[in-house]
Design an enzyme around this catalytic site. Structure first.
Site, mmCIF file in Angstrom:
data_model
loop_
_atom_site.group_PDB
_atom_site.id
_atom_site.type_symbol
_atom_site.label_atom_id
_atom_site.label_comp_id
_atom_site.label_asym_id
_atom_site.label_seq_id
_atom_site.Cartn_x
_atom_site.Cartn_y
_atom_site.Cartn_z
ATOM 1 N N PRO A 276 -4.898 20.537 -28.608
ATOM 2 C CA PRO A 276 -4.513 20.201 -29.987
ATOM 3 C C PRO A 276 -4.085 18.736 -30.115
ATOM 4 C CG PRO A 276 -3.297 22.124 -29.179
ATOM 5 C CD PRO A 276 -4.007 21.544 -28.007
ATOM 6 N N PHE B 226 -1.892 15.701 -32.512
ATOM 7 C CA PHE B 226 -0.486 15.645 -32.915
ATOM 8 C C PHE B 226 -0.296 15.796 -34.424
ATOM 9 C CE2 PHE B 226 -1.033 13.314 -29.003
ATOM 10 C CZ PHE B 226 -0.055 13.898 -28.202
ATOM 11 N N ASN C 99 -4.839 8.967 -24.861
ATOM 12 C CA ASN C 99 -4.752 10.338 -24.338
ATOM 13 C C ASN C 99 -4.316 10.354 -22.879
ATOM 14 O OD1 ASN C 99 -5.664 10.953 -26.835
ATOM 15 N ND2 ASN C 99 -7.770 11.385 -26.215
ATOM 16 N N ASP D 145 -5.099 13.071 -20.916
ATOM 17 C CA ASP D 145 -5.804 14.240 -20.368
ATOM 18 C C ASP D 145 -6.844 13.923 -19.296
ATOM 19 O OD1 ASP D 145 -7.969 13.242 -21.927
ATOM 20 O OD2 ASP D 145 -7.445 14.531 -23.622
HETATM 21 P P1 OAD Z 1 -3.119 12.013 -34.052
HETATM 22 O O1 OAD Z 1 -2.878 13.473 -33.932
HETATM 23 O O2 OAD Z 1 -2.106 11.189 -34.762
HETATM 24 O O3 OAD Z 1 -4.524 11.755 -34.765
HETATM 25 C C1 OAD Z 1 -5.684 12.483 -34.418
HETATM 26 C C2 OAD Z 1 -6.693 12.312 -35.545
HETATM 27 O O4 OAD Z 1 -7.924 12.908 -35.131
HETATM 28 C C3 OAD Z 1 -6.289 12.993 -36.847
HETATM 29 O O5 OAD Z 1 -6.528 12.140 -37.948
HETATM 30 C C4 OAD Z 1 -7.195 14.225 -36.906
HETATM 31 O O6 OAD Z 1 -7.467 14.656 -38.219
HETATM 32 C C5 OAD Z 1 -8.434 13.710 -36.210
HETATM 33 N N1 OAD Z 1 -9.257 14.756 -35.579
HETATM 34 C C6 OAD Z 1 -8.810 15.813 -34.852
HETATM 35 N N2 OAD Z 1 -9.820 16.526 -34.356
HETATM 36 C C7 OAD Z 1 -10.966 15.929 -34.795
HETATM 37 C C8 OAD Z 1 -12.354 16.212 -34.621
HETATM 38 N N3 OAD Z 1 -12.770 17.247 -33.879
HETATM 39 N N4 OAD Z 1 -13.251 15.370 -35.214
HETATM 40 C C9 OAD Z 1 -12.838 14.318 -35.970
HETATM 41 N N5 OAD Z 1 -11.543 14.001 -36.143
HETATM 42 C C10 OAD Z 1 -10.599 14.794 -35.572
HETATM 43 O O7 OAD Z 1 -3.370 11.492 -32.547
HETATM 44 P P2 OAD Z 1 -3.258 10.002 -31.986
HETATM 45 O O8 OAD Z 1 -3.685 9.006 -32.995
HETATM 46 O O9 OAD Z 1 -3.933 10.013 -30.679
HETATM 47 O O10 OAD Z 1 1.917 9.406 -28.226
HETATM 48 O O11 OAD Z 1 -1.700 9.879 -31.759
HETATM 49 C C11 OAD Z 1 -1.182 8.717 -31.153
HETATM 50 C C12 OAD Z 1 0.021 9.015 -30.316
HETATM 51 O O12 OAD Z 1 0.983 9.761 -31.062
HETATM 52 C C13 OAD Z 1 -0.240 9.911 -29.118
HETATM 53 O O13 OAD Z 1 -0.776 9.217 -28.000
HETATM 54 C C14 OAD Z 1 1.129 10.453 -28.804
HETATM 55 C C15 OAD Z 1 1.561 10.795 -30.209
HETATM 56 O O14 OAD Z 1 2.925 10.829 -30.428
HETATM 57 C C16 OAD Z 1 2.951 9.645 -27.419
HETATM 58 O O15 OAD Z 1 3.306 10.768 -27.178
HETATM 59 C C17 OAD Z 1 3.615 8.436 -26.848
#
Ligand code: OAD
Length: 245
Positions: free
Chosen positions: A33, A35, A101, A103
């Protein structure tokens, strides 16, 4: 979708240097999942599970909430979006991937030029004596129902970046360098709200690069993008890969 796929492919083929920034959205099709997306982790728990001060005060808070996420990570396999980036590296060699990420799925897919901005679960360190452990030790002790600890009794902290901690210097430096030299920047699956990672597309824009975003949902750079593709990352990447070959 097909017209967008064709456009994306020609952007890749025309590019001299490609900078990619990925976020949790690239790994949701692998079962992890995100965030802030729909059904994301922060719908269930507060972001302060990644607060470094809270971790030092109460490591059980982090470990109890993050166990589920670790189970997803342990079992996850790369999806077509990870494989696409690895294929571009193999075919053209002019791409770097900076990821938020933790992962390890880019490396599992075969990408080599990867910079992990937020660390990974590959290693863990004792917060008391500094001894290094393999990430598996954390998984093992969690499975035994324990808070992971060192031989000395100190708590183990996975080598991931918490809020309030600096980013790994090398990964940040190499990412800034790659973004600053790119003529094409691609963001995949990130809301682009967490800094300093979210500042990276700006370095590419400063170099005159085209910024393209593959993300369902809003990002903080939508207004500055050359093109925004709102498709599921795995489906879109699969089609791109078919045309690239
Ligand atoms: P977010 O969860 O903020 O953003 C993920 C984005 O991907 C969202 O806009 C979703 O709608 C989109 N999304 C999800 N699945 C998708 C799919 N299958 N196809 C297209 N779009 C999709 O995640 P990050 O930007 O990575 O940090 O968050 C940044 C940081 O915030 C993370 O590294 C983490 C978190 O707090 C720490 O923990 C330090």
């Amino acid at each position: 979708m097909i017209e967008d796929v064709k456009e994306f492919v020609s952007l890749i083929k025309d590019a001299k240097k490609i900078f990619v920034l990925t976020g949790a959205g690239i790994s949701t099709p692998s079962g992890i999942p995100d965030f802030r997306g729909k059904g994301g982790l922060y719908e269930k728990v507060s972001p302060d599970i990644f607060d470094i001060n809270r971790f030092y005060e109460e490591p059980s808070y982090f470990y109890s909430h993050v166990k589920e996420m670790l189970d997803y990570i342990k079992n996850a396999k790369p999806n077509p979006a990870h494989y696409l980036l690895a294929s571009i590296e193999r075919l053209y060699g002019n791409i770097t991937v900076s990821t938020q990420n933790i992962d390890g799925l880019h490396q599992k897919a075969g990408s080599r030029n990867v910079f992990e901005l937020h660390g990974s679960f590959e290693k863990a360190f004792c917060i008391r004596c500094g001894r290094e452990y393999k990430g598996e030790e954390v998984f093992k002790q969690l499975e035994e129902g324990k808070i992971p600890r060192c031989k000395c009794g100190g708590v183990l902290k996975p080598n991931i970046v918490f809020f309030g901690e600096p980013l790994p210097e090398d990964a940040l430096y190499e990412s800034i360098k790659s973004a600053s030299e790119a003529d094409l920047a691609i963001v995949i699956g990130s809301s682009l709200v967490i800094y300093p990672a979210a500042s990276l597309p700006q370095y590419a824009l400063n170099n005159g690069a085209k910024l393209v975003i593959l993300n369902i949902g809003e990002t903080s750079y939508d207004a500055y993008s050359y093109k925004k593709y709102e498709y599921p990352v795995d489906e879109f990447s699969k089609k791109v890969m078919e045309l690239l070959k």
